[in-house]
Design a protein around this motif. Sequence first.
Motif, short mmCIF file in Angstrom:
data_model
loop_
_atom_site.label_atom_id
_atom_site.label_comp_id
_atom_site.label_asym_id
_atom_site.label_seq_id
_atom_site.Cartn_x
_atom_site.Cartn_y
_atom_site.Cartn_z
N MET A 1 11.96 19.51 17.62
CA MET A 1 11.93 20.11 16.31
C MET A 1 11.84 19.06 15.20
O MET A 1 11.17 19.24 14.20
CB MET A 1 13.18 20.97 16.10
N ALA A 2 12.53 17.94 15.40
CA ALA A 2 12.49 16.86 14.41
C ALA A 2 11.06 16.34 14.24
O ALA A 2 10.62 16.06 13.12
CB ALA A 2 13.42 15.72 14.83
N ASP A 3 10.32 16.22 15.35
CA ASP A 3 8.93 15.75 15.29
C ASP A 3 8.08 16.73 14.49
O ASP A 3 7.22 16.33 13.70
CB ASP A 3 8.36 15.59 16.70
N ASP A 4 8.30 18.02 14.70
CA ASP A 4 7.54 19.04 13.98
C ASP A 4 7.80 18.94 12.48
O ASP A 4 6.87 19.02 11.66
CB ASP A 4 7.94 20.45 14.46
N ILE A 5 9.07 18.75 12.12
CA ILE A 5 9.44 18.66 10.71
C ILE A 5 8.83 17.42 10.07
O ILE A 5 8.27 17.47 8.97
CB ILE A 5 10.97 18.64 10.57
N GLN A 6 8.93 16.28 10.77
CA GLN A 6 8.36 15.04 10.23
C GLN A 6 6.85 15.16 10.04
O GLN A 6 6.32 14.73 9.01
CB GLN A 6 8.69 13.88 11.17
N MET A 7 6.17 15.74 11.01
CA MET A 7 4.72 15.89 10.92
C MET A 7 4.33 16.81 9.77
O MET A 7 3.40 16.53 9.01
CB MET A 7 4.18 16.44 12.24
N TYR A 8 5.08 17.90 9.63
CA TYR A 8 4.76 18.85 8.55
C TYR A 8 4.96 18.22 7.18
O TYR A 8 4.14 18.40 6.27
CB TYR A 8 5.64 20.10 8.68
N ILE A 9 6.03 17.45 7.02
CA ILE A 9 6.32 16.81 5.73
C ILE A 9 5.28 15.74 5.42
O ILE A 9 4.87 15.56 4.26
CB ILE A 9 7.74 16.22 5.72
N ARG A 10 4.83 15.01 6.46
CA ARG A 10 3.78 14.00 6.23
C ARG A 10 2.49 14.65 5.73
O ARG A 10 1.81 14.12 4.85
CB ARG A 10 3.51 13.22 7.52
N LYS A 11 2.18 15.81 6.29
CA LYS A 11 0.97 16.52 5.89
C LYS A 11 1.16 17.28 4.56
O LYS A 11 0.17 17.54 3.85
CB LYS A 11 0.55 17.51 6.97
N ASN A 12 2.40 17.62 4.26
CA ASN A 12 2.69 18.39 3.05
C ASN A 12 3.85 17.74 2.28
O ASN A 12 4.96 18.27 2.24
CB ASN A 12 3.05 19.83 3.41
N PRO A 13 3.61 16.57 1.70
CA PRO A 13 4.69 15.81 1.05
C PRO A 13 5.36 16.53 -0.12
O PRO A 13 6.48 16.19 -0.49
CB PRO A 13 3.98 14.53 0.58
N GLU A 14 4.69 17.52 -0.71
CA GLU A 14 5.27 18.23 -1.84
C GLU A 14 5.95 19.54 -1.42
O GLU A 14 6.34 20.35 -2.26
CB GLU A 14 4.17 18.54 -2.88
N ALA A 15 6.05 19.77 -0.12
CA ALA A 15 6.62 21.02 0.37
C ALA A 15 8.08 21.17 -0.03
O ALA A 15 8.84 20.21 -0.01
CB ALA A 15 6.48 21.10 1.89
N SER A 16 8.46 22.38 -0.39
CA SER A 16 9.85 22.67 -0.73
C SER A 16 10.62 23.00 0.55
O SER A 16 10.03 23.21 1.61
CB SER A 16 9.93 23.86 -1.69
N ILE A 17 11.93 23.06 0.44
CA ILE A 17 12.76 23.38 1.60
C ILE A 17 12.40 24.74 2.21
O ILE A 17 12.24 24.84 3.43
CB ILE A 17 14.27 23.33 1.23
N PRO A 18 12.23 25.79 1.39
CA PRO A 18 11.82 27.09 1.98
C PRO A 18 10.50 27.00 2.73
O PRO A 18 10.34 27.62 3.79
CB PRO A 18 11.72 28.01 0.76
N ASN A 19 9.53 26.22 2.19
CA ASN A 19 8.25 26.06 2.86
C ASN A 19 8.41 25.38 4.22
O ASN A 19 7.78 25.78 5.21
CB ASN A 19 7.29 25.23 2.00
N ILE A 20 9.24 24.36 4.25
CA ILE A 20 9.47 23.62 5.49
C ILE A 20 10.14 24.51 6.53
O ILE A 20 9.75 24.54 7.69
CB ILE A 20 10.34 22.36 5.22
N ILE A 21 11.16 25.27 6.09
CA ILE A 21 11.86 26.18 7.00
C ILE A 21 10.91 27.21 7.58
O ILE A 21 10.96 27.53 8.77
CB ILE A 21 13.02 26.87 6.25
#
Length: 210
Positions: A1-21
């Motif tokens: 799950m940590a890898d998924d979160i890191q990858m998503y944030i790298r691709k979407n650096p401006e993502a908010s917490i709700p978007n990430i969740i």
Amino acid sequence: MADDIQMYIRKNPEASIPNIIENASDRRISKSTLLRIVEEYKITLNKVIKVDNVIISQMKRYMEEYPMKKQKEIADRFNLSESYVGLLIQKFNMPYNLKRKQKVYLKASELAIYVKEHPEKTYQEIANKFNVSRESVINQIKKNNISYVSKIKKEKKEIDINALRTFIDDNPELSVKRIAKHFNVAEATIKMRIKKYEIQYKAKRTKNKP
């Protein structure tokens, strides 16, 4: 799950917490789980992320009511990461005083006089008066046999309903026992608040250990 979160944030650096969740993983992620992973893996979140204004107000009141609480304790209370709480303190100019970490000595004689004059005060209210921890007050009262009737029942009833509702929404998988432990109250208190304020929660069964 940590890898998924890191990858998503790298691709979407401006993502908010709700978007990430909502989008970072196929598995369900609660806010507490996300912030724990962010803290553990030192993942950098967008610093302009905003929390609900209600939570900001609650945090300010909490810091004013409990001036001895450290940043980590505040983070645990609101189910946030310590680093994120630090950002919020700076951004919203919260009443967090770094001097609270300095050692303050409580004189038994002064404590005895104050307790005698204010018998209705709780441990925490006395601690706030002398700018010490609640534990320091309890230890001094016991050590010096100061006459005082604990108001612990009164303290336990003081639960922020909005904070309870938010915590349950963010952690629907937790049992009443775990929720009660988080708020440092009895399980019966949590059950009563859930029923009284009609908080949406489905009781979890505790599995018997072999």
